[in-house]
Design an enzyme around this catalytic site. Structure first.
Site, PDB file in Angstrom:
ATOM      1  N   ASP A  46      17.138 -10.892   4.226  1.00  0.00           N
ATOM      2  CA  ASP A  46      17.432 -10.293   5.615  1.00  0.00           C
ATOM      3  C   ASP A  46      18.550 -11.221   6.106  1.00  0.00           C
ATOM      4  OD1 ASP A  46      17.122 -10.111   7.730  1.00  0.00           O
ATOM      5  OD2 ASP A  46      15.143 -11.803   7.968  1.00  0.00           O
ATOM      6  N   ASP A  60      13.050   5.874  -4.446  1.00  0.00           N
ATOM      7  CA  ASP A  60      12.094   6.503  -4.923  1.00  0.00           C
ATOM      8  C   ASP A  60      11.055   7.506  -3.954  1.00  0.00           C
ATOM      9  OD1 ASP A  60       9.362   5.698  -5.270  1.00  0.00           O
ATOM     10  OD2 ASP A  60       9.786   3.610  -5.285  1.00  0.00           O
ATOM     11  N   ASP A  96       7.120   8.973  -8.092  1.00  0.00           N
ATOM     12  CA  ASP A  96       5.854   8.214  -7.661  1.00  0.00           C
ATOM     13  C   ASP A  96       4.848   8.775  -8.033  1.00  0.00           C
ATOM     14  OD1 ASP A  96       4.696   5.597  -6.404  1.00  0.00           O
ATOM     15  OD2 ASP A  96       3.476   6.908  -4.866  1.00  0.00           O
ATOM     16  N   GLU A 102       6.376   7.831 -12.828  1.00  0.00           N
ATOM     17  CA  GLU A 102       5.449   6.780 -12.913  1.00  0.00           C
ATOM     18  C   GLU A 102       4.599   7.969 -13.489  1.00  0.00           C
ATOM     19  OE1 GLU A 102       2.800   3.874 -10.234  1.00  0.00           O
ATOM     20  OE2 GLU A 102       3.378   5.750  -9.924  1.00  0.00           O
ATOM     21  N   HIS A 125       6.991  -4.136  -9.161  1.00  0.00           N
ATOM     22  CA  HIS A 125       5.973  -4.529  -7.744  1.00  0.00           C
ATOM     23  C   HIS A 125       5.155  -4.114  -7.923  1.00  0.00           C
ATOM     24  CE1 HIS A 125       6.307   0.375  -7.725  1.00  0.00           C
ATOM     25  NE2 HIS A 125       5.819  -0.421  -6.048  1.00  0.00           N
ATOM     26  N   ASP A 126       3.938  -3.729  -8.752  1.00  0.00           N
ATOM     27  CA  ASP A 126       2.191  -3.336  -8.791  1.00  0.00           C
ATOM     28  C   ASP A 126       1.884  -4.198 -10.017  1.00  0.00           C
ATOM     29  OD1 ASP A 126       2.580  -1.550  -6.755  1.00  0.00           O
ATOM     30  OD2 ASP A 126       2.602  -0.077  -8.553  1.00  0.00           O
TER      31      ASP A 126
END
Ligand code: GLC
Length: 550
Positions: free
Chosen positions: A19, A96, A198, A255, A328-329
């Site tokens: 950030d 993505d 995705d 994916e 990330h999953d």
């Protein structure tokens, strides 16, 4: 070989990376600031999870505009600068594509829901209620609850494979596919290096929508079992290839779970729709079908070996393997594959050697290079992840206590992979000067980039060495993969071989001391070995070694 077969890819979760505005969430500028860090890891492709304009119900996987950047991340100009600055460092930016569904705030959906005869009426999947007013079928969405939501305005239900704020696009409508290809080409024209695509297995819906036999006490069946990988899906995917990827120097990785070995050639490779597929047989060892967190089944190292062997064999002739153990999953790999009290640093190194030496392109996930770990927060309310809530509710509906349901969340919550990147030991791990959107993992004081950069024994230094070795030994890119000791219950071992060199890798995934035939390593140059002491023919718990005959 193509550039993306030789490189190391890095998956970056932009909300948690860096950030630069003290807002508590990451920015594109923050990624630019850290490009030198990524270059120092030997990274050549950075897949950024969705940074498009989004209400953030599923952290960007609910897109409200496919060709703009969410203001919290920055602007299109920031993205252009990122692509340019990355190129200067030999890094390509990979985006993505979330094309199975959009956000319910996307202008297409806002239009579609108005009436049954508006110009975009068929852009989503609409059905009438059953006679009693209930949902058209008993399908359960991936995040829990019905996969159908009633729309008062249109007096119909719409289908959502994921959350109700993620209505499924209707790929049967040619104008929808055109709009999606145009969006992808917008980014191709800006110079991206590829796409991760995705949830692609859901884009072709079945011809007939019908109830399935319930798989839980809620009377529902997972939408996955009723709609994934439908016949005809390949026609869409090959059209995508023709309209988007073909003729460009980019790669695509989709994916896609549950593609059978005999279908694989249509999915990947020269005549397939994509270059690579992410499949999850080796990360979902405890789930035989649907990922139901409260019903994990025991698994053994030999199951992991089998899953890896199958995908190494399958991609020998078809496409190319994307090697990964985290994303990330998924939970952090040291927690996922190893007992709570195991030596997690040794485990992170063992998994690192494995990932970086399989045949394929390694996809390192943000923080994995530090050995980042799961979080276990005291109540479900501390969590942000939408699927954690769905899985928690499901566990309760199956009769689990609150404590048990929370334990499932601790083990599998996607938030564990999403806590802020740990840059240094200052407040909030140097990720933000504001209040981080997710709490920083408490272990950041010792486990961070700054500390690990100066520690030659750290997980980060280990990954840097692995990246160097990969560069210096092209056999790790182009060599064949031949398994050794296939029947060993604890050791995973193989050689990578080309005309010039053979590299042998032996990894003890168990915590026990194990013996192997010393001639496999003796007399060869040791490229890398973990742990304090090493004796040919013997590996202590979680120790790994890599040698070359050159
Ligand atoms: C994919 C993503 C996941 C997301 C889902 C819906 O599985 O990896 O994060 O929630 O699709 O888009």
């Amino acid at each position: 070989m193509k550039w993306w077969q030789k490189t190391i890819a890095y998956e970056l979760y932009p909300k948690s990376f860096m950030d630069t505005r003290s807002q508590g969430t990451g920015t594109i500028e923050g990624i630019i600031e850290k490009l030198d860090y990524l270059a120092s890891l030997g990274i050549g492709a950075v897949w950024i999870t969705p940074m498009y304009r989004s209400p953030m119900v599923d952290n960007g996987y609910d897109i409200a505009d496919y060709t703009s950047v969410d203001p919290s991340y920055g602007t299109i100009d920031d993205m252009k600068r990122l692509i340019e600055e990355a190129k200067k460092r030999n890094i390509r930016i990979v985006l993505d594509l979330v094309f199975n569904h959009s956000s319910d705030k996307h202008p297409w959906f806002l239009e579609s829901k108005k009436s049954k005869d508006n110009p975009k009426a068929d852009w989503y999947i609409w059905r009438d209620a059953k006679e009693d007013g209930s949902a058209p079928t008993n399908w359960r969405g991936i995040f829990g609850g019905s996969a159908w939501t009633w729309c008062e305005e249109r007096q119909q239900y719409y289908l959502h494979t994921f959350a109700s704020q993620q209505p499924d696009l209707n790929w049967a409508e040619p104008a929808v596919r055109r709009a999606l290809y145009d969006a992808a080409n917008f980014w191709v024209n800006l110079g991206v290096g590829g796409f991760r695509i995705d949830a692609i297995t859901y884009v072709r819906k079945p011809d007939v929508f019908e109830d399935g036999t319930p798989d839980g006490d809620d009377g529902m069946i997972s939408v996955h079992d009723m709609t994934a990988n439908q016949p005809g899906i390949l026609d869409y995917l090959h059209e995508f290839k023709k309209e988007v990827s073909e003729g460009h120097d980019i790669f695509t990785v989709a994916e896609a779970n549950g593609v059978s070995a005999d279908e694989l050639k249509y999915w990947v490779g020269e005549n397939g729709a994509f270059d690579m597929l992410f499949e999850f047989s080796h990360t979902n060892l405890e789930f035989k079908g649907i990922e139901t967190w409260c019903r994990p089944e025991p698994w053994e190292i030999s199951d992991l070996k089998r899953a890896l062997r199958n995908s190494q064999e399958a991609t020998k002739d078809n496409g190319w393997y994307p090697a990964f153990f985290e994303n990330h999953d998924r939970p952090r790999c040291v927690n996922h594959y190893f007992p709570e009290n195991a030596d997690h640093k040794a485990a992170a190194k063992a998994m690192g050697m494995l990932m970086m030496s399989l045949r394929g392109t390694p996809f390192l996930y943000q923080g994995q290079e530090l050995g980042m770990e799961n979080v276990a927060w005291p109540s479900i309310d501390c969590y942000n992840d939408i699927s954690s809530y769905g899985q928690y509710e499901f566990a309760l509906s199956e009769g689990f206590s609150k404590e048990e349901a929370l334990a499932c969340v601790h083990a599998f919550s996607r938030d564990s992979a999403r806590t802020p990147m740990q840059w240094d030991d200052s407040e909030n791990a140097g990720f933000t000067e504001g209040k981080p959107w997710l709490p920083v993992n408490e272990n950041y004081r010792t486990l961070n980039v700054k500390a690990e950069s100066i520690d030659p024994d750290s997980v980060l230094s280990w990954f840097r060495k692995l990246a160097e070795i990969r560069n210096e030994h092209p056999v790790l890119m182009d060599g064949s993969w031949n398994e050794l000791m296939a029947d060993d219950p604890d050791l995973i071992a193989y050689e990578r071989k080309n005309d010039n060199e053979t590299v042998t890798v032996i990894i003890n995934l168990s915590e026990k001391e194990r013996e192997y035939d010393p001639s496999l390593t003796e007399g060869k140059e040791i490229l890398l070995v973990s742990g304090d002491a090493f004796k040919h023919g013997n590996l202590h718990g979680l120790q790994c070694v890599m040698v070359t005959d050159k």
